[in-house]
Scaffold this active site. Structure first.
Site, PDB file in Angstrom:
ATOM      1  N   CYS A  82       0.842  -1.192   0.000  1.00 64.72           N
ATOM      2  CA  CYS A  82       0.000   0.000   0.000  1.00 64.72           C
ATOM      3  C   CYS A  82       0.882   1.249   0.000  1.00 64.72           C
ATOM      4  O   CYS A  82       1.971   1.256   0.564  1.00 64.72           O
ATOM      5  CB  CYS A  82      -0.913   0.012   1.225  1.00 64.72           C
ATOM      6  SG  CYS A  82      -2.085   1.402   1.219  1.00 64.72           S
ATOM      7  N   ASP A 137       0.409   3.776   1.648  1.00 65.13           N
ATOM      8  CA  ASP A 137       0.372   4.350   2.998  1.00 65.13           C
ATOM      9  C   ASP A 137       1.786   4.592   3.536  1.00 65.13           C
ATOM     10  O   ASP A 137       2.617   3.678   3.542  1.00 65.13           O
ATOM     11  CB  ASP A 137      -0.400   3.396   3.919  1.00 65.13           C
ATOM     12  CG  ASP A 137      -0.750   4.039   5.254  1.00 65.13           C
ATOM     13  OD1 ASP A 137       0.181   4.489   5.957  1.00 65.13           O
ATOM     14  OD2 ASP A 137      -1.944   4.091   5.598  1.00 65.13           O
ATOM     15  N   ARG A 148       2.963   4.734   6.309  1.00 65.23           N
ATOM     16  CA  ARG A 148       3.350   4.013   7.530  1.00 65.23           C
ATOM     17  C   ARG A 148       3.797   2.584   7.272  1.00 65.23           C
ATOM     18  O   ARG A 148       4.120   1.855   8.203  1.00 65.23           O
ATOM     19  CB  ARG A 148       2.160   4.018   8.517  1.00 65.23           C
ATOM     20  CG  ARG A 148       1.748   5.413   8.944  1.00 65.23           C
ATOM     21  CD  ARG A 148       0.398   5.410   9.617  1.00 65.23           C
ATOM     22  NE  ARG A 148      -0.675   5.019   8.690  1.00 65.23           N
ATOM     23  CZ  ARG A 148      -1.958   4.934   9.021  1.00 65.23           C
ATOM     24  NH1 ARG A 148      -2.339   5.198  10.248  1.00 65.23           N
ATOM     25  NH2 ARG A 148      -2.868   4.580   8.126  1.00 65.23           N
ATOM     26  N   HIS A 202      -2.345  -3.826   5.042  1.00 69.51           N
ATOM     27  CA  HIS A 202      -2.211  -3.433   6.448  1.00 69.51           C
ATOM     28  C   HIS A 202      -3.589  -3.157   7.039  1.00 69.51           C
ATOM     29  O   HIS A 202      -4.465  -2.618   6.364  1.00 69.51           O
ATOM     30  CB  HIS A 202      -1.302  -2.204   6.595  1.00 69.51           C
ATOM     31  CG  HIS A 202      -1.860  -0.972   5.962  1.00 69.51           C
ATOM     32  ND1 HIS A 202      -2.461   0.036   6.678  1.00 69.51           N
ATOM     33  CD2 HIS A 202      -1.942  -0.599   4.660  1.00 69.51           C
ATOM     34  CE1 HIS A 202      -2.860   0.989   5.845  1.00 69.51           C
ATOM     35  NE2 HIS A 202      -2.562   0.626   4.608  1.00 69.51           N
ATOM     36  N   CYS A 259      -6.418   0.019   6.662  1.00 68.52           N
ATOM     37  CA  CYS A 259      -6.126   0.590   5.337  1.00 68.52           C
ATOM     38  C   CYS A 259      -7.253   1.534   4.902  1.00 68.52           C
ATOM     39  O   CYS A 259      -8.423   1.128   4.800  1.00 68.52           O
ATOM     40  CB  CYS A 259      -5.951  -0.523   4.314  1.00 68.52           C
ATOM     41  SG  CYS A 259      -5.496   0.079   2.672  1.00 68.52           S
TER      42      CYS A 259
END
Ligand code: CO
Length: 211
Positions: free
Chosen positions: A42, A44, A46, A98, A101
């Site tokens: 992803c 993302d 993080r 994750h 998400c």
């Protein structure tokens, strides 16, 4: 100082530090990349592939998009996949989602968000395939967590459906495919599924004439 300038300064410190610890580091990587892993993760911020797996530059070939999707019309994903599998000959392809998400959460809502609706549609299709199982879960949290896991599983299955993977399995007996979900809560990866090279392909998706 603007915040982005901090990145340039950090980069300089990182490069100096890396050479101090391993004087040959950049010379070695400059000549050749031979990663064993393709990471489909992803976007993302993080969930950075190298940091959470304790790996260095040169070890993981990376593709990231919103909600780590394997969309069979996505030229970007397919180009990365083909290069990783046919040229770099990676041994493992990892799809890593994750919990929490935003892409999955958005797909499970009824909000229109413009262009991204088209991307998130793929996740709604995952839900439709597994609706009975997901709806049977007691809480919203459990339903979302399970959707994240099922989304990863379906993306791994979508890899199997590509001629790129099927041909590579036939030609060189690799790569193995893996689905993981990373927890933002404790930083731990949970393995969801493994599909070893050469596994049976769901009948209607199997190509018999790959040469
Ligand atoms: Co995400």
């Amino acid at each position: 100082m603007d915040s982005y300038q901090r990145l340039i300064r950090n980069n300089r410190a990182w490069a100096d530090d890396t050479v101090a610890r391993d004087p040959d580091f950049f010379h070695r990587l400059e000549k050749l990349q031979r990663p064993e892993f393709l990471w489909i993760g992803c976007s993302d911020s993080r969930v950075p592939a190298n940091e959470i797996t304790g790996t260095q530059p040169g070890e993981i070939f990376v593709h990231r998009n919103i909600a780590n999707l394997v969309v069979h019309t996505d030229l970007n994903l397919l180009s990365v996949l083909q290069y990783a599998v046919e040229v770099l000959k990676v041994k493992h392809v990892i799809v890593c989602g994750h919990y929490g998400c935003g892409g999955v959460l958005a797909a499970m809502s009824h909000q229109s968000m413009g262009l991204i609706n088209k991307w998130l549609r793929n996740i709604k299709d995952v839900y439709r395939l597994h609706q009975a199982e997901v709806d049977a879960l007691a809480t919203e949290q459990e339903r979302m967590d399970r959707m994240v896991e099922l989304n990863v599983k379906e993306q791994v299955l979508d890899l199997v459906k590509t001629s790129i993977i099927q041909k590579s399995w036939k030609d060189r007996g690799g790569p193995d495919l893996h689905g993981w979900v990373y927890s933002l809560h404790d930083g731990i990866v949970k393995p969801i599924c493994d599909i070893p090279a050469g596994s049976a392909v769901d009948d209607i998706y199997r190509f018999d004439n790959l040469v």
